[in-house]
Scaffold this active site. Structure first.
Site, PDB file in Angstrom:
ATOM      1  N   LYS A 204      -3.467 -23.323   2.661  1.00 31.97           N
ATOM      2  CA  LYS A 204      -3.749 -23.149   1.218  1.00 31.97           C
ATOM      3  C   LYS A 204      -3.110 -21.862   0.703  1.00 31.97           C
ATOM      4  O   LYS A 204      -2.855 -20.936   1.471  1.00 31.97           O
ATOM      5  CB  LYS A 204      -5.256 -23.119   0.943  1.00 31.97           C
ATOM      6  CG  LYS A 204      -6.027 -21.914   1.528  1.00 31.97           C
ATOM      7  CD  LYS A 204      -6.095 -20.665   0.653  1.00 31.97           C
ATOM      8  CE  LYS A 204      -6.813 -19.529   1.353  1.00 31.97           C
ATOM      9  NZ  LYS A 204      -6.361 -18.203   1.107  1.00 31.97           N
TER      10      LYS A 204
ATOM     11  N   PRO B 152       1.069 -19.754  10.141  1.00 30.31           N
ATOM     12  CA  PRO B 152       0.874 -18.445  10.770  1.00 30.31           C
ATOM     13  C   PRO B 152      -0.565 -17.963  10.608  1.00 30.31           C
ATOM     14  O   PRO B 152      -1.233 -18.344   9.637  1.00 30.31           O
ATOM     15  CB  PRO B 152       1.853 -17.519  10.032  1.00 30.31           C
ATOM     16  CG  PRO B 152       2.320 -18.261   8.840  1.00 30.31           C
ATOM     17  CD  PRO B 152       2.018 -19.713   9.026  1.00 30.31           C
TER      18      PRO B 152
ATOM     19  N   LEU C 151      -3.435 -17.706   4.537  1.00 29.62           N
ATOM     20  CA  LEU C 151      -3.133 -19.119   4.282  1.00 29.62           C
ATOM     21  C   LEU C 151      -4.225 -20.046   4.817  1.00 29.62           C
ATOM     22  O   LEU C 151      -4.068 -21.261   4.837  1.00 29.62           O
ATOM     23  CB  LEU C 151      -1.786 -19.479   4.940  1.00 29.62           C
ATOM     24  CG  LEU C 151      -0.573 -18.719   4.401  1.00 29.62           C
ATOM     25  CD1 LEU C 151       0.651 -19.000   5.259  1.00 29.62           C
ATOM     26  CD2 LEU C 151      -0.294 -19.086   2.945  1.00 29.62           C
ATOM     27  N   ALA C 152      -5.340 -19.476   5.265  1.00 32.87           N
ATOM     28  CA  ALA C 152      -6.487 -20.238   5.784  1.00 32.87           C
ATOM     29  C   ALA C 152      -6.136 -21.094   6.998  1.00 32.87           C
ATOM     30  O   ALA C 152      -6.673 -22.188   7.168  1.00 32.87           O
ATOM     31  CB  ALA C 152      -7.133 -21.096   4.682  1.00 32.87           C
ATOM     32  N   GLY C 153      -5.236 -20.604   7.832  1.00 36.50           N
ATOM     33  CA  GLY C 153      -4.815 -21.362   9.017  1.00 36.50           C
ATOM     34  C   GLY C 153      -5.983 -21.715   9.931  1.00 36.50           C
ATOM     35  O   GLY C 153      -6.108 -22.857  10.380  1.00 36.50           O
ATOM     36  N   GLY C 154      -6.851 -20.753  10.215  1.00 36.42           N
ATOM     37  CA  GLY C 154      -8.008 -21.005  11.086  1.00 36.42           C
ATOM     38  C   GLY C 154      -8.996 -21.952  10.421  1.00 36.42           C
ATOM     39  O   GLY C 154      -9.499 -22.890  11.057  1.00 36.42           O
ATOM     40  N   SER C 155      -9.252 -21.732   9.144  1.00 36.56           N
ATOM     41  CA  SER C 155     -10.188 -22.595   8.410  1.00 36.56           C
ATOM     42  C   SER C 155      -9.665 -24.024   8.349  1.00 36.56           C
ATOM     43  O   SER C 155     -10.445 -24.985   8.412  1.00 36.56           O
ATOM     44  CB  SER C 155     -10.386 -22.078   6.983  1.00 36.56           C
ATOM     45  OG  SER C 155     -10.825 -20.751   7.008  1.00 36.56           O
TER      46      SER C 155
ATOM     47  N   ASP D  95     -13.781 -20.548   3.800  1.00 38.61           N
ATOM     48  CA  ASP D  95     -12.697 -21.386   3.258  1.00 38.61           C
ATOM     49  C   ASP D  95     -12.697 -22.796   3.840  1.00 38.61           C
ATOM     50  O   ASP D  95     -11.887 -23.628   3.436  1.00 38.61           O
ATOM     51  CB  ASP D  95     -11.327 -20.744   3.545  1.00 38.61           C
ATOM     52  CG  ASP D  95     -11.022 -19.591   2.603  1.00 38.61           C
ATOM     53  OD1 ASP D  95     -11.691 -19.487   1.548  1.00 38.61           O
ATOM     54  OD2 ASP D  95     -10.117 -18.796   2.915  1.00 38.61           O
TER      55      ASP D  95
END
Ligand code: C5P
Length: 285
Positions: free
Chosen positions: A9, A92, A97-101, A134
């Site tokens: 996101k 990344p 960018l809310a990669g983990g979420s 998120d």
């Protein structure tokens, strides 16, 4: 085996309104999913939760937010834990960018499908919120206003098609540190009322005009000015940091400008992507 894509996101708007009683901050955000996706698989194994991730820098155990999401799913549904999870990282991390979420959202959506629990989006978002603010948006996706911790979501008109260049400077930013910095600073608030109007009307020019992110006032990312200059020189109509950073995104009306801008940024930065808006969150494929 269930395969799920998990879109990143960006924040077209992010304002911090105050502090909530639970210690979290009350936010007003406009969130947009983009087609840079992690790929997650979930399957049944021999009991317990096992997780592997293509990026060895991330924890592969109970410290990983995707693992926590699986544990939360089994607890909420009272199903005996049994999941084998793989994560192919494309987004990344520590990037804003809310990669983990996104991975956590994908695990919940994937397990719901694997176990046939048929949970409502609201039920999945409630599970997601127990592991990260998120995660509910990453389940729902598209174009949304996100309030309170980020879990009160209202759909607005989808952002019209465009090309969104993402460029992430090397050094990650801790979200907790970013909120602490905001607590200790005077913040000028962007105009959320006009932004809401623009979003509700699908007014692309208004969105670009009233966009804003208060973390830019308190988080110093020295590369930000240079990245924005490259984006501006290539015709970007909006360039801004996403979330608590450090990723900067630039919106373009045509793909040629976006790609030449990305090529230029790739000379200096490893993580540069040309993306497009998408109207969905974590999705079984
Ligand atoms: O919920 P999540 O784990 O993503 O939050 C990461 C950090 O950001 C935490 O330190 C949390 O306190 C902070 N945060 C906040 N207010 C929010 C969302 C996150 O203070 N609405």
């Amino acid at each position: 085996m269930i395969k799920v894509i998990a879109p990143a996101k960006i924040n077209l708007f992010l304002d911090i309104l105050g502090q909530l009683e639970n210690g979290f901050h009350s936010l007003f955000m406009v969130m947009q999913s983009v087609d840079l996706c992690d790929e997650i698989t979930v399957d049944k194994g021999n009991g317990g939760i096992a997780l592997t991730c293509s990026d060895a820098r991330l924890p592969q155990d109970g410290r990983n937010i995707a693992y926590k999401a699986a544990a939360a799913f089994f607890e909420a549904t009272k199903i005996e834990p049994n999941a084998v999870i793989t994560i192919e990282k494309k987004i990344p991390f520590e990037a804003g960018l809310a990669g983990g979420s996104a991975d956590a959202a994908a695990v919940i959506v994937g397990l719901d499908c694997l176990y046939g629990t048929n949970l409502s989006v609201k039920a999945m978002c409630d599970i997601g919120l127990t592991v990260g603010s998120d995660v509910p948006f990453c389940i729902k996706g598209g174009t949304c206003i996100a309030q309170n911790r980020g879990e009160v979501l209202s759909e607005v008109k989808p952002l019209r098609d465009c090309f969104i260049v993402l460029a992430k400077p090397e050094k990650g930013v801790s979200t907790a540190a970013a909120f602490a910095a905001a607590d200790n600073s005077y913040i000028y608030h962007p105009d959320s009322i006009r932004m809401l109007d623009a979003c509700s009307n699908g007014d692309f020019d208004g969105i670009c005009k009233y966009a804003g992110n208060v973390f830019e006032q308190v988080i110093e990312v020295v590369e930000r000015v240079g990245i924005k200059e490259v984006m501006r020189n290539h015709g970007s109509v909006l360039y801004q940091m996403s979330g608590s950073g450090p990723t900067v995104f630039g919106i373009f009306n045509n793909i040629q400008d976006a790609e030449t801008c990305a090529d230029e940024l790739k000379k200096e930065y490893k993580d540069v992507f040309v993306t497009r808006p998408v109207g969905h969150g974590a999705k079984v494929i």
